[in-house]
Design a protein around this motif. Structure first.
Motif, short mmCIF file in Angstrom:
data_model
loop_
_atom_site.label_atom_id
_atom_site.label_comp_id
_atom_site.label_asym_id
_atom_site.label_seq_id
_atom_site.Cartn_x
_atom_site.Cartn_y
_atom_site.Cartn_z
N GLY A 445 29.58 -35.62 14.04
CA GLY A 445 30.97 -35.39 14.24
C GLY A 445 31.34 -33.87 14.07
O GLY A 445 30.43 -33.08 13.91
N ARG A 446 32.25 -33.46 14.41
CA ARG A 446 32.73 -32.07 14.64
C ARG A 446 32.59 -31.20 13.50
O ARG A 446 32.02 -30.21 13.43
CB ARG A 446 34.31 -32.00 14.95
N LYS A 447 32.81 -31.63 12.11
CA LYS A 447 32.84 -31.15 10.92
C LYS A 447 31.51 -31.24 10.42
O LYS A 447 30.85 -30.61 9.38
CB LYS A 447 33.80 -31.54 9.83
N MET A 448 30.49 -32.14 11.08
CA MET A 448 29.20 -32.23 10.50
C MET A 448 28.10 -31.72 11.42
O MET A 448 28.21 -30.26 11.29
CB MET A 448 28.77 -33.88 10.40
N MET A 449 27.38 -32.39 12.21
CA MET A 449 26.30 -31.59 13.05
C MET A 449 26.83 -30.86 14.30
O MET A 449 26.26 -30.20 14.95
CB MET A 449 25.25 -32.49 13.13
N ASP A 450 28.23 -31.62 14.71
CA ASP A 450 28.67 -30.85 15.65
C ASP A 450 27.86 -30.87 17.19
O ASP A 450 27.76 -29.78 17.64
CB ASP A 450 29.44 -29.64 15.43
N ILE A 451 27.32 -32.12 17.47
CA ILE A 451 26.57 -31.93 18.65
C ILE A 451 27.06 -32.26 19.75
O ILE A 451 27.69 -33.08 20.01
CB ILE A 451 25.40 -33.30 18.48
N GLU A 452 27.06 -31.05 20.53
CA GLU A 452 27.71 -31.15 21.84
C GLU A 452 27.01 -32.08 22.90
O GLU A 452 25.73 -32.12 23.03
CB GLU A 452 27.94 -29.73 22.59
N GLY A 453 27.68 -32.78 23.79
CA GLY A 453 27.14 -33.66 24.65
C GLY A 453 27.20 -35.05 24.20
O GLY A 453 26.72 -36.14 24.85
N LEU A 454 27.22 -35.18 22.87
CA LEU A 454 27.25 -36.36 22.26
C LEU A 454 28.57 -36.88 21.60
O LEU A 454 29.07 -36.18 20.81
CB LEU A 454 26.11 -36.44 21.13
N GLY A 455 29.17 -38.03 21.90
CA GLY A 455 30.54 -38.50 21.29
C GLY A 455 30.15 -39.94 20.77
O GLY A 455 29.36 -40.49 20.85
N ASP A 456 31.24 -40.48 20.13
CA ASP A 456 31.17 -41.73 19.55
C ASP A 456 30.83 -42.87 20.66
O ASP A 456 30.23 -43.60 20.20
CB ASP A 456 32.56 -42.20 19.04
N GLU A 457 31.42 -42.79 21.75
CA GLU A 457 31.37 -44.02 22.72
C GLU A 457 29.75 -43.67 23.36
O GLU A 457 29.17 -44.66 23.49
CB GLU A 457 32.40 -43.61 23.88
N GLY A 523 31.86 -35.65 0.48
CA GLY A 523 32.74 -34.81 1.66
C GLY A 523 32.34 -33.57 1.65
O GLY A 523 31.21 -33.14 1.43
N ASP A 524 32.91 -32.76 2.54
CA ASP A 524 32.66 -31.26 2.97
C ASP A 524 32.50 -30.61 1.70
O ASP A 524 31.47 -29.82 1.67
CB ASP A 524 33.84 -30.83 3.94
N THR A 525 33.66 -30.65 0.83
CA THR A 525 33.56 -29.79 -0.47
C THR A 525 32.36 -30.07 -1.28
O THR A 525 31.81 -29.00 -1.85
CB THR A 525 34.85 -29.68 -0.73
N ILE A 526 32.36 -31.33 -1.36
CA ILE A 526 31.47 -31.67 -2.53
C ILE A 526 30.00 -31.20 -1.74
O ILE A 526 28.86 -30.67 -2.75
CB ILE A 526 31.49 -33.13 -2.85
N ALA A 527 29.52 -31.48 -0.86
CA ALA A 527 28.44 -31.10 -0.08
C ALA A 527 28.07 -29.46 -0.29
O ALA A 527 26.89 -29.36 -0.55
CB ALA A 527 28.26 -31.51 1.42
N LYS A 528 29.23 -28.82 -0.17
CA LYS A 528 28.89 -27.22 -0.43
C LYS A 528 28.63 -26.98 -1.68
O LYS A 528 27.52 -25.99 -1.74
CB LYS A 528 30.14 -26.58 0.04
N LYS A 529 29.21 -27.67 -2.45
CA LYS A 529 29.03 -27.30 -4.05
C LYS A 529 27.49 -28.00 -4.32
O LYS A 529 26.89 -27.13 -5.38
CB LYS A 529 30.27 -27.92 -4.87
N LEU A 530 27.00 -28.95 -3.99
CA LEU A 530 25.82 -29.68 -4.23
C LEU A 530 24.82 -28.60 -3.66
O LEU A 530 23.65 -28.22 -4.25
CB LEU A 530 25.65 -31.05 -3.69
N ALA A 531 25.06 -28.02 -2.32
CA ALA A 531 24.08 -27.22 -1.64
C ALA A 531 23.84 -26.03 -2.53
O ALA A 531 22.81 -25.38 -2.57
CB ALA A 531 24.30 -27.20 -0.31
N GLN A 532 24.84 -25.43 -2.89
CA GLN A 532 24.87 -23.98 -3.42
C GLN A 532 24.10 -24.18 -4.81
O GLN A 532 23.34 -23.20 -5.09
CB GLN A 532 26.43 -23.44 -3.70
N HIS A 533 24.44 -25.04 -5.61
CA HIS A 533 23.80 -25.53 -6.79
C HIS A 533 22.39 -25.81 -6.62
O HIS A 533 21.42 -25.08 -7.49
CB HIS A 533 24.52 -26.60 -7.74
#
Length: 673
Positions: A445-457, A523-533
């Motif tokens: 997904g866009r907010k995750m790995m955002d892999i161009e050329g790969l979509g849900d379908e 989610g996005d925010t929690i992942a940031k906090k865990l990564a930074q800690h």
């Protein structure tokens, strides 16, 4: 005619047409007929065609469009476009007012604005000229739609002469007036083309057309309502002041915006427009209430998703009655099984509604739904359809109650329900098709790995073709190029683009990778906090529930979910394979060169407004000398840097904890001590 005269004639016509646009859209005055306006526009177009060396990119003729965009570029917002919290009644609005006054005192004024049902937009101006226009997107990044926005007549390409910042962003809402929508939709129906459900969808679809010349043919409009710029407080003290100047600069603002000095005035404004909204030429679905004073806005700050200084009052949703035909069950990527009501099609708030979420088993029991019920449906916040009740008076005597399934509708695995949760889950996460597909779709997904050329379908197609079975298979797709070429609509260029996107995703930072794994409640925010800690995936995987829960904003529920995830052998194998593929599983620390270590080991919090520096500048000063910023007052705080208009609640708490309170001069002097 001499070139100098031609150039002067083009400049004069451009100014005259820009003045007419300003008079019409900003001042609501019409000093020229449509016929005369069009005649002057054609005259200018002819001159610019004949003398292209004198044409100006900000000429009024540029409103006709002509640029073709094959793909909209993604742009990160400098100031995130956050959503607003919602209220639905006077009691909730009163609670918002109490929270504000508790934080900043009783001297509060609010600006009330109509909540337009359109498409949010951020426009950047540099040296008075339109530089870029970006859609809201996910709030952090959106699509660059500059060429299309240039065609909207109410948005100036160049501003009037005024004292505006060299670089600033202005926020607004693009919409379509109801009469224009009905006229255009009628024309589409006559031409046997698809008609749009409502003006908002028409406006959104128009703004994403690839040909700006086509956009110019559709009468979009725009109200501008909020300014962002560096050191904004040095220009204006209040939001109301900025709105008045926006008009002078050449922007169209809504004439119905009002400054209110009490909660009762706010409620009067809300009640008035709840009745009068039906007489407007455009759709609104509520009122936005903003704290007027910029210093108080800064004092109130933000939550992870919403500003604390603004709120949306949503009008009561439209309600209709229709038949509940059946209930189906959808399995999400986390295994959550969501019941969905299948309804007889019905018109609701401008759209045809066929389905509505029932959320969980508790909701079905609460509504006491039976097969074939006549149900009442409304749109929550006028967006998401939901069933709010059943008309039991017309229920058939032999109607059977809707019963929630005990097994997964996809893989037949017995469902589980954790204590304290309302949702049922399918535990077969590595064998249940919707979960497997959903996890891979989430990963790219866009907010995750955002892999161009790969979509849900594409993910779904690869899974059904037996090429993808798990997330780690994505990084093995380069070994399946011959199989990929056999699939429909997947040629060499598509494959090359996809493989390039997969390779590029290996550079995504650890926090993005952690979010992409799809751990429940992370989610996005929690992942940031865990990564930074924890800095490294191995340290997080080895952490106990108590150690994870000790991280700021991480509770026991999240900690248990994270711990359970890393204890599963299947997940351990996935992470090892992703490591082998080259993904980033540790935080890359950026080297910071400090000006000094004067504040090493010291913590600070900044509150209020300051005469010589912005809060951002003071924070940067503290951090450049080794200090650490905190977001709230606690026993861990060493210094409170206090300016004017600091909230009384913060001051009282700091005094109670005996925290030293200093001003900006004392802070600067501390550096040399």
């Amino acid at each position: 005619m001499p070139d100098q005269d031609i150039q002067q004639q083009i400049a004069a016509l451009s100014k005259e047409l820009n003045d007419y646009n300003y008079q019409y859209y900003v001042l609501a005055e019409s000093h020229i007929s449509d016929y005369a306006y069009d005649h002057k526009m054609k005259e200018l177009e002819a001159l610019e065609r004949a003398y292209p060396n004198f044409s100006d990119p900000n000429s009024p003729t540029q409103k006709v469009g002509g640029a073709v965009t094959s793909k909209f570029q993604t742009v990160t917002h400098k100031w995130p476009m956050m959503s607003l919290g919602n209220t639905y009644n006077a009691e909730e609005l009163s609670e918002f007012d109490e929270r504000v006054r508790k934080a900043v005192g009783d001297q509060v004024a609010y600006v009330c604005e109509l909540k337009f049902d359109g498409l949010s937009l951020s426009i950047t101006y540099e040296n008075g000229k339109l530089l870029r226009a970006v859609t809201r997107g996910d709030g952090n990044q959106g699509d660059d739609v500059t060429e299309n926005v240039k065609t909207i007549r109410s948005i100036p390409l160049a501003l009037n002469q005024a004292d505006y910042p060299e670089l600033f962003e202005i926020r607004g809402e693009v919409f379509m007036h109801k009469p224009a929508f009905e006229r255009l939709n009628s024309a589409r129906a006559e031409a046997n083309e698809k008609v749009y459900a409502n003006p908002r969808n028409f406006a959104a679809g128009t703004l994403k057309l690839q040909d700006s010349a086509e956009v110019a043919k559709r009468p979009l409009d725009c109200f501008l309502y909020f300014l962002y710029t560096e050191n904004r407080n040095k220009l204006f003290h209040t939001h109301w002041e900025s709105i008045q100047d926006l008009k002078k600069w050449g922007f169209q603002t809504c004439e119905h915006t009002q400054l209110c000095t009490s909660l009762q005035e706010v409620l009067d404004f809300v009640n008035f427009w709840d009745k009068q909204r039906h007489f407007l030429s455009y759709d609104i679905d509520g009122i936005v209430i903003k704290v007027n004073d910029y210093a108080q806005q800064e004092e109130l700050g933000f939550t992870a998703k919403n500003p604390r200084w603004a709120i949306s009052y949503k009008f009561n949703a439209e309600q209709v009655e229709t038949t509940l035909n059946s209930v189906s069950y959808q399995v999400g990527r986390t295994g959550a099984v969501t019941p969905v009501a299948n309804l007889s099609p019905v018109q609701l708030a401008g759209t045809t509604v066929k389905r509505a979420s029932l959320h969980n088993a508790n909701e079905i029991l609460r509504l006491q739904l039976h097969e074939g019920d006549s149900v009442y449906v409304e749109k929550g916040g006028e967006i998401i359809p939901k069933i709010i009740g059943a008309n039991a008076t017309v229920r058939k005597a032999d109607a059977r109650p809707i019963s929630y399934p005990t097994a997964c509708p996809e893989c037949q695995t017995p469902l589980v329900r954790q204590e304290g949760e309302a949702v049922h889950y399918c535990p077969n996460e590595d064998g249940c098709p919707p979960q497997i597909i959903g996890k891979m779709q989430h990963f790219i997904g866009r907010k995750m790995m955002d892999i161009e050329g790969l979509g849900d379908e594409t993910i779904e197609a690869f899974y059904k073709a037996g090429i993808l079975h798990r997330i780690t298979d994505i990084y093995q797709l380069s070994n399946h190029q011959q199989e990929l070429k056999q699939l429909e609509r997947f040629g060499e260029k598509s494959i090359e683009k996809m493989l390039h996107g997969i390779e590029a995703s290996k550079e995504k930072p650890f926090e993005k990778v952690l979010f992409s794994l799809g751990i429940r409640h992370v989610g996005d925010t929690i992942a940031k906090k865990l990564a930074q800690h924890f800095k490294h995936i191995d340290q997080l995987a080895a952490a106990s529930i108590e150690e994870i829960a000790a991280v700021q904003d991480i509770g026991i529920r999240i900690a248990e979910s994270v711990r359970n995830y890393f204890q599963e052998s299947f997940h351990q194998q996935e992470i090892q394979l992703l490591k082998d593929a080259g993904l980033q599983f540790q935080v890359v620390e950026k080297e910071v060169v400090l000006a000094s270590e004067s504040f090493a080991g010291k913590t600070f919090l900044i509150s209020g407004t300051f005469a010589n520096y912005s809060r951002e500048e003071l924070a940067a000063f503290i951090e450049s000398h080794g200090g650490k910023m905190l977001s709230s007052i606690s026993a861990k705080l060493n210094f409170l840097v206090a300016g004017d208009k600091m909230g009384p609640a913060k001051l009282a708490k700091a005094e109670k904890l005996n925290i030293p309170i200093i001003n900006e001069e004392q802070l600067l002097a501390m550096r040399a001590e």
